[in-house]
Design an enzyme around this catalytic site. Structure first.
Site, PDB file in Angstrom:
ATOM      1  N   LYS A 130       0.852  -1.157  -0.113  1.00 52.37           N
ATOM      2  CA  LYS A 130       0.160   0.175  -0.033  1.00 52.37           C
ATOM      3  C   LYS A 130       0.944   1.377  -0.012  1.00 52.37           C
ATOM      4  O   LYS A 130       2.116   1.046   0.620  1.00 52.37           O
ATOM      5  CB  LYS A 130      -0.943  -0.060   1.277  1.00 52.37           C
ATOM      6  CG  LYS A 130      -2.214   0.684   1.071  1.00 52.37           C
ATOM      7  CD  LYS A 130      -3.276  -0.126   0.419  1.00 52.37           C
ATOM      8  CE  LYS A 130      -4.430   0.610   0.080  1.00 52.37           C
ATOM      9  NZ  LYS A 130      -5.639  -0.140  -0.219  1.00 52.37           N
ATOM     10  N   ASP A 170      -6.893   4.368  -4.676  1.00 49.56           N
ATOM     11  CA  ASP A 170      -7.437   4.162  -3.348  1.00 49.56           C
ATOM     12  C   ASP A 170      -8.227   5.683  -3.033  1.00 49.56           C
ATOM     13  O   ASP A 170      -8.448   6.249  -3.970  1.00 49.56           O
ATOM     14  CB  ASP A 170      -6.748   3.829  -2.128  1.00 49.56           C
ATOM     15  CG  ASP A 170      -7.350   3.140  -0.814  1.00 49.56           C
ATOM     16  OD1 ASP A 170      -7.688   2.231  -0.864  1.00 49.56           O
ATOM     17  OD2 ASP A 170      -7.526   4.053   0.025  1.00 49.56           O
TER      18      ASP A 170
END
Ligand code: GLU
Length: 449
Positions: A130, A170
């Site tokens: 991430k 995201d």
């Protein structure tokens, strides 16, 4: 049901806390997984010997970098960039990039940790990672977004690669940002390396259905949970928090399948529209004009806007948290239960606090945790990588069918694992154990690295 952690797991958790001070969300994500793993260690003592859990809790690599850029007034701005490669046992690091002022190392680590198990559950060859920045895209011009993305990629490009680390979007990162990031990567590396990013435009290497996938997948997962209880989505009254990409496509699929969505929200307030949310208006406001959800009420006299309101106070049968982490606290969970909610499907990552989850499980709701329920997004990213690798381009129908099959498979494998470990219907334990076992077995095979 309260599952106690063994002394061994308690000790691992204590270590994680002391080695990663001040990273509350990361601790929370780790604790939730550890809570499920007791029976696994009893059944497979070799994983303790190999210290697989301790190794999974330590990211393989973490980068923090300065992101300088100039705003439209010519002023110098400085943000912080992050990318965590958490685990590559099953494939290259895979996971989105978040641009939001709340982003910190702890937030990125919680998201990266969750991503390991989510990605394992998809059954595709993708590890967990991430990234993001504390950059706030709200109110920024297109030019500012582009300059920021270019600077961010300049700091990150050397760590990426289609076989190494493959980011996507995201919160705060959608098709526009992926375009700017890809352009800068191409320029820096002198390579048209399609597989280095997913969520690309459909005209230049992106996959059909990727935009819709997280939301659609969450609804498919819900449909399967209801099916297991001999129930359907038909006519159900639903709440969907948020109004970003995940929320929009949850609403779209719910409407296609005959459910009724009566409210959505953004960080400023809630729109309640008893006649049913007008999705084309939400799409126009959020996807095209990039406005706030408050403006919805200007177009619909019957809709109500509650500034600073709490969406979970509205009675519903099914709730889809699709905004952000920890948006459902214990009180919200109790309120939902009291108002007759029978199922919760998590579109956002870790949107329910541990106390909230406890209440949902106690009350016997069909509760689909994010790492199982929202895996359709990253699964479709993996399909984008597949198409890029084979220089192929699939139709919408074919890709959506595959997404649906993947969600059914995730549901069934999670549910079978829960049953096998003596907690039928507990998708939290099922997801954590199933995901963990896939990663642990690959790590065991690869040796001590
Ligand atoms: N950010 C999404 C997630 O939380 C998608 C990640 C991806 O497609 O790589 O799973």
């Amino acid at each position: 049901m309260e599952i106690m952690m063994s002394a061994q797991l308690e000790e691992i958790y204590r270590q994680v806390q002391s080695k990663n001070p001040g990273e509350g969300e990361f601790h929370q994500a780790v604790q939730e997984v550890l809570h499920s793993l007791g029976p696994v260690l009893t059944r497979y003592p070799e994983f303790s010997e190999l210290r697989i859990i301790e190794r999974i809790c330590e990211p393989e690599r973490q980068f923090i970098f300065r992101v300088p850029w100039q705003d439209d007034q010519g002023r110098v701005q400085i943000n912080r960039g992050f990318r965590v490669g958490f685990n590559s046992a099953l494939g290259p690091y895979k996971g989105g990039i978040r641009f939001h002022p709340s982003v910190s190392l702890g937030i990125i680590k919680f998201l990266g940790f969750e991503q390991i198990f989510k990605n394992a559950l998809t059954g595709m060859s993708i590890g967990g990672g991430k990234g993001g920045s504390d950059f706030d895209p709200k109110g920024k011009s297109n030019h500012e977004i582009m300059r920021f993305c270019q600077s961010f990629m300049t700091g990150l490009a050397r760590h990426l690669g289609e076989h190494t680390d493959v980011p996507a979007g995201d919160i705060g990162v959608g098709g526009r940002e992926i375009g700017y990031l890809f352009g800068q990567y191409k320029r820096l590396t002198n390579r048209y390396e399609l597989g280095v990013l997913t969520g690309k435009g459909v005209g230049w290497g992106g996959s059909r259905v990727r935009t819709e996938a997280t939301g659609y997948g969450t609804v498919y997962f819900m449909r399967e949970m209801l099916k297991a209880r001999r129930d359907t989505l038909e006519g159900k009254i639903c709440l969907v928090s948020g109004s970003g990409n995940v929320a929009i496509y949850i609403i779209e699929k719910l409407q296609q399948l005959g459910a009724k969505v009566i409210a959505c929200s953004d960080s400023n307030g809630v729109i309640v529209h008893e006649q049913g949310i007008d999705l084309s208006l939400v799409k126009r406001l959020k996807e095209v004009e990039r406005r706030r959800i408050a403006d919805y009420a200007h177009y619909h006299p019957n809709a109500r806007y509650v500034a600073g309101g709490n969406i979970w106070e509205i009675p519903c049968q099914i709730a889809f948290p699709a905004a952000t982490q920890n948006e459902i606290q214990e009180n919200d969970a109790l309120m939902l239960i009291r108002n007759g909610c029978v199922a919760v499907g998590e579109g956002a990552n870790m949107p329910t606090t541990p106390e909230g989850v406890h209440q949902f499980l106690q009350a016997g709701l069909a509760y689909g945790p994010s790492k199982a329920a929202n895996g359709g997004g990253v699964a479709t990213s993996a399909m984008e990588m597949q198409q890029n690798a084979s220089r192929d381009f699939w139709s919408f129908e074919f890709t959506e069918k595959k997404l649906e099959e993947i969600m059914i498979r995730i549901h069934d494998s999670v549910s079978e694992t829960a049953e096998e470990f003596g907690v039928p219907g507990n998708y939290v334990v099922g997801a954590n154990i199933h995901g963990f076992l896939k990663v642990a077995r690959a790590m065991e095979a690869h040796g001590l690295i």
